[in-house]
Design an enzyme around this catalytic site. Structure first.
Site, PDB file in Angstrom:
ATOM      1  N   ILE A  32       0.823  -1.212   0.000  1.00  0.00           N
ATOM      2  CA  ILE A  32       0.000   0.000   0.000  1.00  0.00           C
ATOM      3  C   ILE A  32       0.861   1.268   0.000  1.00  0.00           C
ATOM      4  O   ILE A  32       0.394   2.340  -0.385  1.00  0.00           O
ATOM      5  CB  ILE A  32      -0.956  -0.024   1.225  1.00  0.00           C
ATOM      6  N   GLU A  96       6.789  -4.323  10.996  1.00  0.00           N
ATOM      7  CA  GLU A  96       5.611  -3.579  11.474  1.00  0.00           C
ATOM      8  C   GLU A  96       4.383  -4.454  11.587  1.00  0.00           C
ATOM      9  O   GLU A  96       3.533  -4.223  12.448  1.00  0.00           O
ATOM     10  CB  GLU A  96       5.304  -2.419  10.517  1.00  0.00           C
ATOM     11  N   HIS A 101       6.104 -11.935   6.183  1.00  0.00           N
ATOM     12  CA  HIS A 101       5.897 -11.543   4.789  1.00  0.00           C
ATOM     13  C   HIS A 101       7.224 -11.268   4.131  1.00  0.00           C
ATOM     14  O   HIS A 101       8.156 -10.769   4.762  1.00  0.00           O
ATOM     15  CB  HIS A 101       4.984 -10.319   4.685  1.00  0.00           C
TER      16      HIS A 101
END
Ligand code: AMP
Length: 118
Positions: A32, A96, A101
């Site tokens: 994003i 975070e 990932h």
């Protein structure tokens, strides 16, 4: 029940994301807040909080992260020019989101691996 990570919600389609690949083990979607012309995240569908929490039963999904990284890189046109795969872990690693990932960065020369200490 512990709350789901934001990535689990993306995997289940509960919140929107630009998903570029999904199978029974992993999901890949555009970051994003891209840090390079191409910035995609590949996540195991199982909510593994970090590399520290990996168990042997996770090995098929973790292998799939790499084969899907190569597939995404080919499909996005950066396999030849090159790219960087990154997995942040824990506080000093700058993680975070507590759902393991792999970042794929590409589309420009990415420079040195780490910022040098001042
Ligand atoms: P990390 O610092 O390694 O935990 O990276 C987390 C990444 O997740 C950051 O690059 C964020 O921009 C990205 N991110 C957070 N929320 C979303 C979201 N809803 N959709 C896509 N990427 C996200």
């Amino acid at each position: 029940m512990p709350s789901e990570s934001i990535f689990s919600k993306i995997i289940k389609g509960e919140i929107p994301a630009d998903i570029v690949y999904q199978d029974e083990l992993v999901t890949a979607f555009k970051d994003i807040n891209p840090q390079a012309p191409l910035h995609i995240l590949i996540v195991p569908n199982k909510e593994i909080p970090s590399v520290n929490d990996i168990t042997p039963e996770d090995e098929p999904a973790l292998g799939r992260l790499f084969s899907v990284a190569a597939k995404v890189a080919r499909e996005q046109g950066i396999a030849e020019s090159g790219y960087r795969l990154l997995i942040n872990t824990g506080r000093d690693g700058g993680q975070e989101v507590p759902h393991l990932h792999m970042h794929i960065f590409g589309g420009r020369p990415l420079g040195p691996m780490l910022l040098r200490r001042q």
